[in-house]
Design a protein around this motif. Structure first.
Motif, PDB file in Angstrom:
ATOM      1  N   ARG A 126       1.009  -1.118  -0.214  1.00 55.47           N
ATOM      2  CA  ARG A 126      -0.160  -0.142   0.111  1.00 55.47           C
ATOM      3  C   ARG A 126       0.677   1.172   0.062  1.00 55.47           C
ATOM      4  O   ARG A 126       0.661   2.136  -0.636  1.00 55.47           O
ATOM      5  CB  ARG A 126      -0.905  -0.085   1.374  1.00 55.47           C
ATOM      6  N   LEU A 127       1.900   1.013   0.792  1.00 60.12           N
ATOM      7  CA  LEU A 127       2.853   2.194   0.732  1.00 60.12           C
ATOM      8  C   LEU A 127       3.575   2.638  -0.641  1.00 60.12           C
ATOM      9  O   LEU A 127       3.771   3.949  -1.128  1.00 60.12           O
ATOM     10  CB  LEU A 127       3.849   2.241   1.862  1.00 60.12           C
ATOM     11  N   VAL A 128       3.954   1.474  -1.298  1.00 60.43           N
ATOM     12  CA  VAL A 128       4.339   1.476  -2.505  1.00 60.43           C
ATOM     13  C   VAL A 128       3.315   2.194  -3.497  1.00 60.43           C
ATOM     14  O   VAL A 128       3.687   3.032  -4.383  1.00 60.43           O
ATOM     15  CB  VAL A 128       4.840   0.108  -3.127  1.00 60.43           C
ATOM     16  N   TYR A 129       2.172   1.767  -3.507  1.00 64.81           N
ATOM     17  CA  TYR A 129       1.048   2.303  -4.170  1.00 64.81           C
ATOM     18  C   TYR A 129       0.764   3.902  -4.012  1.00 64.81           C
ATOM     19  O   TYR A 129       0.643   4.364  -5.078  1.00 64.81           O
ATOM     20  CB  TYR A 129      -0.219   1.430  -3.903  1.00 64.81           C
ATOM     21  N   ARG A 130       0.749   4.077  -2.757  1.00 63.97           N
ATOM     22  CA  ARG A 130       0.741   5.597  -2.711  1.00 63.97           C
ATOM     23  C   ARG A 130       1.754   6.433  -3.158  1.00 63.97           C
ATOM     24  O   ARG A 130       1.495   7.541  -3.664  1.00 63.97           O
ATOM     25  CB  ARG A 130       0.436   5.897  -1.045  1.00 63.97           C
ATOM     26  N   LYS A 131       3.115   5.826  -3.095  1.00 65.40           N
ATOM     27  CA  LYS A 131       4.203   6.571  -3.609  1.00 65.40           C
ATOM     28  C   LYS A 131       4.015   6.652  -5.141  1.00 65.40           C
ATOM     29  O   LYS A 131       4.523   7.840  -5.819  1.00 65.40           O
ATOM     30  CB  LYS A 131       5.476   5.787  -3.000  1.00 65.40           C
ATOM     31  N   TYR A 133       1.371   6.794  -6.948  1.00 69.03           N
ATOM     32  CA  TYR A 133       0.550   8.023  -6.971  1.00 69.03           C
ATOM     33  C   TYR A 133       0.864   9.383  -6.965  1.00 69.03           C
ATOM     34  O   TYR A 133       1.232  10.138  -7.862  1.00 69.03           O
ATOM     35  CB  TYR A 133      -0.768   7.819  -6.327  1.00 69.03           C
ATOM     36  N   ALA A 134       1.868   9.435  -5.822  1.00 65.84           N
ATOM     37  CA  ALA A 134       2.721  10.878  -5.531  1.00 65.84           C
ATOM     38  C   ALA A 134       3.492  11.100  -6.638  1.00 65.84           C
ATOM     39  O   ALA A 134       3.669  12.353  -6.875  1.00 65.84           O
ATOM     40  CB  ALA A 134       3.347  10.517  -4.124  1.00 65.84           C
ATOM     41  N   ASN A 135       4.334  10.128  -7.251  1.00 69.96           N
ATOM     42  CA  ASN A 135       5.190  10.526  -8.222  1.00 69.96           C
ATOM     43  C   ASN A 135       4.550  10.992  -9.464  1.00 69.96           C
ATOM     44  O   ASN A 135       5.126  11.778 -10.151  1.00 69.96           O
ATOM     45  CB  ASN A 135       6.021   9.134  -8.484  1.00 69.96           C
ATOM     46  N   LEU A 136       3.480  10.387  -9.943  1.00 73.56           N
ATOM     47  CA  LEU A 136       2.840  10.925 -10.883  1.00 73.56           C
ATOM     48  C   LEU A 136       2.137  12.362 -10.721  1.00 73.56           C
ATOM     49  O   LEU A 136       2.396  13.366 -11.772  1.00 73.56           O
ATOM     50  CB  LEU A 136       1.425   9.969 -11.214  1.00 73.56           C
ATOM     51  N   PHE A 137       1.623  12.639  -9.459  1.00 73.46           N
ATOM     52  CA  PHE A 137       1.241  13.890  -9.259  1.00 73.46           C
ATOM     53  C   PHE A 137       2.378  14.919  -9.213  1.00 73.46           C
ATOM     54  O   PHE A 137       2.358  16.076  -9.487  1.00 73.46           O
ATOM     55  CB  PHE A 137       0.519  13.896  -7.989  1.00 73.46           C
ATOM     56  N   GLU A 138       3.418  14.677  -8.678  1.00 72.47           N
ATOM     57  CA  GLU A 138       4.662  15.331  -8.565  1.00 72.47           C
ATOM     58  C   GLU A 138       5.282  15.669 -10.091  1.00 72.47           C
ATOM     59  O   GLU A 138       5.480  16.892 -10.229  1.00 72.47           O
ATOM     60  CB  GLU A 138       5.777  14.826  -7.897  1.00 72.47           C
ATOM     61  N   GLN A 139       4.973  14.774 -10.829  1.00 74.13           N
ATOM     62  CA  GLN A 139       5.454  15.214 -12.368  1.00 74.13           C
ATOM     63  C   GLN A 139       4.634  16.224 -13.071  1.00 74.13           C
ATOM     64  O   GLN A 139       5.099  17.346 -13.455  1.00 74.13           O
ATOM     65  CB  GLN A 139       5.432  14.099 -13.241  1.00 74.13           C
ATOM     66  N   ALA A 140       3.231  16.036 -12.596  1.00 73.41           N
ATOM     67  CA  ALA A 140       2.396  16.985 -13.065  1.00 73.41           C
ATOM     68  C   ALA A 140       2.570  18.445 -12.483  1.00 73.41           C
ATOM     69  O   ALA A 140       2.281  19.626 -12.976  1.00 73.41           O
ATOM     70  CB  ALA A 140       0.957  16.564 -12.813  1.00 73.41           C
ATOM     71  N   ILE A 141       2.871  18.652 -11.123  1.00 72.15           N
ATOM     72  CA  ILE A 141       3.098  19.592 -10.368  1.00 72.15           C
ATOM     73  C   ILE A 141       3.959  20.627 -10.968  1.00 72.15           C
ATOM     74  O   ILE A 141       4.275  21.826 -11.194  1.00 72.15           O
ATOM     75  CB  ILE A 141       3.154  19.485  -8.636  1.00 72.15           C
ATOM     76  N   ARG A 142       5.299  19.645 -11.219  1.00 70.48           N
ATOM     77  CA  ARG A 142       6.466  20.229 -11.691  1.00 70.48           C
ATOM     78  C   ARG A 142       6.144  20.916 -13.068  1.00 70.48           C
ATOM     79  O   ARG A 142       6.663  22.242 -13.203  1.00 70.48           O
ATOM     80  CB  ARG A 142       7.654  19.264 -12.029  1.00 70.48           C
ATOM     81  N   SER A 143       5.415  20.226 -13.855  1.00 72.45           N
ATOM     82  CA  SER A 143       5.114  20.993 -15.133  1.00 72.45           C
ATOM     83  C   SER A 143       4.364  22.247 -14.894  1.00 72.45           C
ATOM     84  O   SER A 143       4.428  23.286 -15.352  1.00 72.45           O
ATOM     85  CB  SER A 143       4.210  20.048 -16.075  1.00 72.45           C
ATOM     86  N   GLY A 144       3.219  22.160 -13.911  1.00 74.04           N
ATOM     87  CA  GLY A 144       2.404  23.457 -13.679  1.00 74.04           C
ATOM     88  C   GLY A 144       3.286  24.540 -13.148  1.00 74.04           C
ATOM     89  O   GLY A 144       3.169  25.409 -13.463  1.00 74.04           O
ATOM     90  N   THR A 160       2.455  14.358  -2.040  1.00 75.52           N
ATOM     91  CA  THR A 160       2.104  13.402  -1.142  1.00 75.52           C
ATOM     92  C   THR A 160       0.868  13.899  -0.227  1.00 75.52           C
ATOM     93  O   THR A 160       0.165  13.168   0.228  1.00 75.52           O
ATOM     94  CB  THR A 160       3.550  13.354  -0.151  1.00 75.52           C
ATOM     95  N   CYS A 161       0.747  15.325   0.024  1.00 76.72           N
ATOM     96  CA  CYS A 161      -0.461  15.728   0.437  1.00 76.72           C
ATOM     97  C   CYS A 161      -1.678  15.542  -0.377  1.00 76.72           C
ATOM     98  O   CYS A 161      -2.727  15.273   0.050  1.00 76.72           O
ATOM     99  CB  CYS A 161      -0.118  17.428   0.491  1.00 76.72           C
ATOM    100  N   LEU A 162      -1.469  15.644  -1.626  1.00 75.53           N
ATOM    101  CA  LEU A 162      -2.652  15.327  -2.571  1.00 75.53           C
ATOM    102  C   LEU A 162      -3.334  13.623  -2.342  1.00 75.53           C
ATOM    103  O   LEU A 162      -4.417  13.713  -2.391  1.00 75.53           O
ATOM    104  CB  LEU A 162      -2.341  15.472  -3.977  1.00 75.53           C
ATOM    105  N   VAL A 163      -2.304  12.865  -2.497  1.00 72.49           N
ATOM    106  CA  VAL A 163      -2.442  11.587  -2.163  1.00 72.49           C
ATOM    107  C   VAL A 163      -3.128  11.353  -0.908  1.00 72.49           C
ATOM    108  O   VAL A 163      -4.324  10.759  -0.703  1.00 72.49           O
ATOM    109  CB  VAL A 163      -1.392  10.813  -2.319  1.00 72.49           C
ATOM    110  N   CYS A 200      -8.475  20.059  -3.037  1.00 68.85           N
ATOM    111  CA  CYS A 200      -7.292  19.705  -3.465  1.00 68.85           C
ATOM    112  C   CYS A 200      -6.585  20.411  -4.411  1.00 68.85           C
ATOM    113  O   CYS A 200      -5.521  21.154  -4.078  1.00 68.85           O
ATOM    114  CB  CYS A 200      -7.059  18.210  -4.143  1.00 68.85           C
ATOM    115  N   LEU A 201      -7.289  21.139  -5.117  1.00 72.40           N
ATOM    116  CA  LEU A 201      -6.653  21.980  -6.149  1.00 72.40           C
ATOM    117  C   LEU A 201      -6.595  23.583  -5.522  1.00 72.40           C
ATOM    118  O   LEU A 201      -5.704  24.172  -5.741  1.00 72.40           O
ATOM    119  CB  LEU A 201      -7.549  22.265  -7.441  1.00 72.40           C
TER     120      LEU A 201
END
Length: 209
Positions: A126-131, A133-144, A160-163, A200-201
């Motif tokens: 579960r921790l791997v799974y949450r990470k 997601y966080a990695n995907l969101f992190e990439q999008a945030i950096r793009s933003g 991580t906060c989003l997840v 979240c947004l």
């Protein structure tokens, strides 16, 4: 002469393993990991309980494998949602809605993956799974941040906060013990998703839109 496994035997073992995995996920989908008893899984798969332990060293190992396969499908769906055209905020909006709607569409499955008390090996997954997601969101945030539609911030921490926010906000609605009308049985589902995504947004961008 040493025993050599034939191709037919390998295929038969692979089919048995696949059937065990399918039947385990069927049990989890219906009642969570707590309902996935080895005797029931064996009965559904048409194998002896000993056969299950020839493929998986323990019940924990079987459940961890099920968790990995199920969560990878969900992570892939979020990745697809983030791959659409639009600004980073629009793509994150789409991905967060995908996450929430899929969870509410299959509440027992989502409860099992997000919040159900599980064995330590499954909790590790579960921790791997949450990470993931966080990695995907992190990439999008950096793009933003690069685009200028998201304020400069610690993208890794924010992801991580989003997840955490979207997962925790769904625990109550998904819980098998909740007394309110189940998700999808009234008109509140869209309102719930809108509220979660808006929160979240707003935290991500610092705006009310």
């Amino acid at each position: 002469m040493a025993y050599r496994e034939t191709e037919k035997m390998r295929q038969r073992k692979a089919e048995a393993r696949k059937k065990i995995i399918e039947c385990t996920w069927e049990c989890v989908s219906e009642g969570g990991f707590r309902s996935a008893r080895i005797t029931r899984i064996a009965g559904l798969a048409g194998v002896a309980t000993g056969t299950i332990y020839r493929h998986f060293e323990s019940r924990e190992d079987l459940f961890a494998e099920i968790f990995r396969l199920a969560t990878q499908r969900e992570v892939d769906k979020v990745a697809e949602a983030l791959a659409v055209d639009g600004s980073a905020v629009e793509r994150l909006d789409n991905a967060l809605r995908q996450f929430a709607r899929r969870a509410l569409k299959g509440p027992m499955k989502a409860w099992a993956l997000i919040a159900e008390p599980v064995d330590p090996k499954v909790e590790e997954e579960r921790l791997v799974y949450r990470k993931a997601y966080a990695n995907l969101f992190e990439q999008a945030i950096r793009s933003g941040i690069t685009e200028g539609c998201i304020p400069d911030q610690d993208a890794r921490l924010t992801s991580t906060c989003l997840v955490g926010a979207i997962s925790e906000s769904l625990v109550g609605p998904l819980s098998p013990t909740q007394t309110e009308t189940p998700p999808g049985h009234d008109n509140n589902e869209d309102e719930l998703v809108d509220t979660i995504v808006c929160f979240c947004l707003r935290g991500l961008t610092g705006t009310r839109s």
